[in-house]
Scaffold this motif. Structure first.
Motif, PDB file in Angstrom:
ATOM      1  N   ASN A  36       0.810  -1.218   0.000  1.00  0.00           N
ATOM      2  CA  ASN A  36       0.000   0.000   0.000  1.00  0.00           C
ATOM      3  C   ASN A  36       0.848   1.275   0.000  1.00  0.00           C
ATOM      4  O   ASN A  36       0.646   2.183   0.805  1.00  0.00           O
TER       5      ASN A  36
ATOM      6  N   PHE B 276      -3.719   0.858  -2.092  1.00  0.00           N
ATOM      7  CA  PHE B 276      -4.861   0.007  -1.753  1.00  0.00           C
ATOM      8  C   PHE B 276      -6.186   0.693  -2.076  1.00  0.00           C
ATOM      9  O   PHE B 276      -7.022   0.147  -2.803  1.00  0.00           O
TER      10      PHE B 276
ATOM     11  N   ASN C 256      -2.070   2.820   8.341  1.00  0.00           N
ATOM     12  CA  ASN C 256      -1.098   2.490   7.306  1.00  0.00           C
ATOM     13  C   ASN C 256      -0.154   1.385   7.744  1.00  0.00           C
ATOM     14  O   ASN C 256       0.250   0.544   6.936  1.00  0.00           O
TER      15      ASN C 256
END
Length: 512
Positions: free
Chosen positions: A113, A118, A334
């Motif tokens: 990501n 994502f 995250n």
């Protein structure tokens, strides 16, 4: 997100078919499954699932041998054959984006990501929602993750639907210097306390003076920057609007690139570059930090860290390594969704894909094959503790056929063996580490970028243009940083921040 990278770590995926159905299951737009014909007693032909995951080195020599051993289990348990496709970091983003965009068959895939990829994949329809699939065929995954902390399931959601699941790994982190112990001892590195950036500069100065042929500091990842290891923010997925101080203070979203903290950081990088403290060709470098240290060309790198990280990087580099923290443990969305297992829309049999993924989180034999390879060939159990393993006689990191060291990426490393040299209680320590970390006030929030897709594409292009030079010290921030900020604004970063703030405020209000 690593037995990795360093570092960053580091990746597997497998897939299975349904037993006892006369037709292939179909998946609805909310992730549920249905069949178009009545079940029969005939066993369906085994489904071959293509699995893509990220690796830090070249594909392992014994890929087929490990695949064959995994298939012995998966064919019996879920009637699936696997087609493992490990992709080196240098090719990862280009190759996986092509696979996801072209309609190529792909059943399970890691999403790294970086820069909010994502949510971008979700917004562009590349990933399937998997809530119903998890409920029907993935309860082992749900139970494993929620047993650590139910909140760790949330960062895989976008707009209330689940599109990815994290691994049982370092779901919290610290930041710090990972470096060669032999050199660090000679230049006087104090490993007993948190290391400040000022103290780090003194260490780099000494390394440069005493070891002129060794680069003091290199990027951890290919495509990463030196400065990126020092960010003190909650990136909120993409760095296009962030929370400062790791999200601990408040929920006011700001443009990090126009803050005094960022200006000071890139000024430091510029000074370090001119003094020769950091890799001169960092913006075009194609070797990760582990490889550069392993080859004797580098002292160390700044990266995220976790319990056992020093031993992990010792095994990766071949040098005894230190891991010295620069901040206390923290976690945010995250950190949890930095690497996610997903089912792409290109998947031909989502039910089989979920069954395979569930097996990766629950089956000890499958998990150990993916992480460590074949017992007797790639590892042996130690006499002192059968859960602690080491290389067989005649095998080491230079000639093993399965030396990926990426257990953190593969699902549930907490059910796998522990490598000799690590604490036998490492998985318990890591679980406690995850639970102890201070959480960002935006924990669980995932930005839905669909309303600002064009602005995000434009801003991403601007970031790609300016960030490498600024954060690897090659651009003079006095001249370049104002242009960077101006171009960010001209291309819509304020629109992104406004929309992100609206969604975050709504998320926080709904969570009360």
């Amino acid at each position: 997100m690593k037995k990795i990278f360093s570092t960053l770590a580091v990746f597997l995926v497998i897939i299975f078919a349904v037993v006892g159905c006369s037709s292939t299951p179909k998946t609805t737009d909310n992730g549920s499954s249905s069949t178009t014909a009545a079940a029969t007693t005939a066993k369906q032909e085994a489904y071959t699932a293509k699995v893509a995951w990220l690796i830090l080195t070249n594909p392992p020599a014994d890929l087929q041998a490990v695949t064959d051993e995994i298939n012995k289990i998966t064919l019996e348990k879920i009637n699936v054959k696997v087609d493992l496709d490990p992709i080196p970091m240098a090719n990862w983003f280009t190759q996986t984006n092509l696979m996801l965009s072209s309609g190529e068959k792909l059943d399970l895939a890691i999403v790294y990501n970086k820069d909010g990829l994502f949510s971008n994949h979700v917004a562009t329809g590349k990933l399937l929602p998997i809530d119903d699939l998890l409920a029907q065929h993935g309860q082992g995954i749900v139970n494993a993750i929620s047993g650590l902390n139910p909140l760790y399931l949330v960062p895989g959601k976008v707009s209330g639907k689940t599109y990815g699941v994290t691994q049982l790994r370092d779901l919290a982190t610290t930041q710090g210097l990972c470096c060669r112990k032999d050199i660090a001892d000679k230049v006087g590195l104090d490993t007993t306390k948190l290391l400040s950036i000022t103290e780090l500069e003194t260490i780099l100065e000494k390394v440069k003076a005493q070891y002129p042929d060794i680069v003091p500091l290199v990027p951890f990842n290919v495509g990463g920057t030196i400065a990126g290891g020092f960010y003190n923010i909650d990136k909120l997925g993409d760095t296009m609007g962030v929370l400062q101080n790791f999200g601990q203070d408040n929920t006011k979203i700001v443009n990090y690139f126009e803050t005094p903290e960022y200006a000071n950081l890139v000024k430091t990088m510029y000074a370090w570059y001119k003094k020769g403290y950091i890799l001169a060709d960092a913006t075009t470098n194609t070797n990760n930090g582990v490889s550069l240290v392993k080859s004797g060309k580098a002292f160390g790198f700044v990266s995220t860290q976790k319990p056992g990280f020093a031993n992990q990087e010792t095994q990766q580099t071949g040098f005894e390594m230190y891991a010295v923290d620069m901040v206390k443990p923290y976690t945010n969305t995250n950190q949890v969704n930095n690497f996610l297992w997903t089912i792409p829309t290109n998947c031909k049999d989502p039910v089989s894909a979920m069954k395979l993924l569930n097996l990766m989180y629950t089956d000890v034999d499958v998990a150990n094959l993916i992480v460590w390879g074949i017992e007797g060939k790639h590892y042996v159990k130690t006499a002192e503790n059968p859960n602690v393993i080491t290389y067989p006689e005649g095998i080491d990191s230079s000639n093993t056929g399965w030396g990926l060291n990426l257990g953190w990426e593969m699902g549930n490393q907490f059910i796998t063996h522990i490598w000799k040299g690590d604490d036998p209680e490492l998985w318990k320590q890591l679980a406690e580490f995850d639970k102890s970390a201070v959480q960002s006030k935006a924990m669980g929030f995932v930005f839905d970028s669909s309303k600002v897709k064009s602005q995000m594409t434009a801003v991403k292009n601007v970031m790609d243009q300016y960030i490498p030079g600024l954060e690897d010290g090659q651009s003079d921030p006095e001249k370049v940083l104002p242009k960077f900020i101006s171009d960010l604004k001209a291309n819509g970063i304020d629109d992104i921040i406004k929309e992100k703030q609206t969604q975050l405020d709504a998320y926080i209000a709904s969570s009360k």
